[in-house]
Design a protein around this motif. Sequence first.
Motif, PDB file in Angstrom:
ATOM      1  N   TYR A  34       0.560  -1.450  -0.247  1.00 57.91           N
ATOM      2  CA  TYR A  34      -0.190  -0.108   0.399  1.00 57.91           C
ATOM      3  C   TYR A  34       1.071   0.896  -0.226  1.00 57.91           C
ATOM      4  O   TYR A  34       0.782   2.339  -1.056  1.00 57.91           O
ATOM      5  CB  TYR A  34      -0.952  -0.279   0.939  1.00 57.91           C
ATOM      6  N   SER A  35       2.067   0.806   1.077  1.00 59.79           N
ATOM      7  CA  SER A  35       2.770   2.659   0.873  1.00 59.79           C
ATOM      8  C   SER A  35       4.213   3.091  -0.097  1.00 59.79           C
ATOM      9  O   SER A  35       4.195   3.852  -0.368  1.00 59.79           O
ATOM     10  CB  SER A  35       2.765   1.923   2.131  1.00 59.79           C
ATOM     11  N   SER A  53       5.713   4.303  -4.952  1.00 57.18           N
ATOM     12  CA  SER A  53       6.837   5.215  -5.289  1.00 57.18           C
ATOM     13  C   SER A  53       8.109   4.403  -6.255  1.00 57.18           C
ATOM     14  O   SER A  53       9.082   5.015  -6.711  1.00 57.18           O
ATOM     15  CB  SER A  53       7.784   5.399  -4.181  1.00 57.18           C
ATOM     16  N   ASN A  95       6.724  10.805  -3.493  1.00 61.33           N
ATOM     17  CA  ASN A  95       6.663  10.315  -1.677  1.00 61.33           C
ATOM     18  C   ASN A  95       6.137  11.371  -0.666  1.00 61.33           C
ATOM     19  O   ASN A  95       5.689  11.345  -0.206  1.00 61.33           O
ATOM     20  CB  ASN A  95       8.308  10.205  -1.558  1.00 61.33           C
ATOM     21  N   LEU A 120       2.525  11.417  -1.580  1.00 62.09           N
ATOM     22  CA  LEU A 120       1.993  10.009  -0.806  1.00 62.09           C
ATOM     23  C   LEU A 120       2.162  10.529   0.884  1.00 62.09           C
ATOM     24  O   LEU A 120       0.632   9.920   1.807  1.00 62.09           O
ATOM     25  CB  LEU A 120       2.860   8.716  -0.902  1.00 62.09           C
ATOM     26  N   ARG A 160      -0.914  12.661   1.354  1.00 59.25           N
ATOM     27  CA  ARG A 160      -2.320  12.214   1.677  1.00 59.25           C
ATOM     28  C   ARG A 160      -2.378  11.426   2.603  1.00 59.25           C
ATOM     29  O   ARG A 160      -3.943  10.682   2.336  1.00 59.25           O
ATOM     30  CB  ARG A 160      -2.654  11.905   0.205  1.00 59.25           C
ATOM     31  N   VAL A 211      -1.422   8.548   2.842  1.00 62.78           N
ATOM     32  CA  VAL A 211      -0.581   6.895   3.018  1.00 62.78           C
ATOM     33  C   VAL A 211       0.491   6.448   2.607  1.00 62.78           C
ATOM     34  O   VAL A 211       0.671   5.289   3.563  1.00 62.78           O
ATOM     35  CB  VAL A 211      -0.735   6.906   1.257  1.00 62.78           C
ATOM     36  N   LYS A 212       1.023   6.961   2.707  1.00 65.21           N
ATOM     37  CA  LYS A 212       2.774   7.090   3.713  1.00 65.21           C
ATOM     38  C   LYS A 212       3.030   7.917   5.498  1.00 65.21           C
ATOM     39  O   LYS A 212       2.755   8.561   5.198  1.00 65.21           O
ATOM     40  CB  LYS A 212       3.889   6.858   3.423  1.00 65.21           C
TER      41      LYS A 212
END
Length: 220
Positions: free
Chosen positions: A151-152, A156, A201, A204, A207, A209-210
């Motif tokens: 997912y993370s 990338s 990154n 992400l 947002r 996500v990471k």
Amino acid sequence: MSIVSTIQEFITNPIVMGAWVVLVVASLGTLVWDLRRNNEELGSLMKYVWGFTVLYSGPIGLGVYWYSGRTQISHDSLWRRGFRSVCHCYSGCGAGEITGVVIAVGLLAMGNLWVAAVTFSLAYVFGYAMTMGPLMQEGMEFREAFVDAFYSETASIAVMEIVAISTDIWLAGEATMGEPLFWAALVVSLSVGLIAAYPVNLLLISRGVKEGMMNPAEMS
């Protein structure tokens, strides 16, 4: 002379290659000195991350470490979190890319399409491993750790490797391991991939996500 030929001539110039080796060695020495003297608080995984980043990208990697990875940073920010996150990904992907290129070109003498496929696959294996390893050490089950990494890290890694592999093939698609161009293009492609994945990154992290790597100043 085409732009490709110009770049090839520049990166394979003995003086340029020699200067780069000196810069990488000096950067690694500086990193090791600083980690031991000033930043022992950093986790062992992040020390490896910075070590691989500097090994692949020399003074570029050292500059990123100095800006975002030391406990002495004045404050944390999205930009710094983005650098720590992309370098975490980069350390694994770079190892996978180098391994894939050496195996596909040096041992199996594959064509460019197969080289790209093997390298891309191994970059994911190594990249996921760098994320899953610490999670499993903390007690997370393999399946859960894999889902988290998928997912993370997938976006990338994809951008990093598409750009890096394309650059490598563009510059040295016909080169063999015995030619300076093979290694020079590999070094250039790794750093280009790092730069390309940085804004991914940032997106992400912004947002959610990471999470991004922990603020090193909090470890001091």
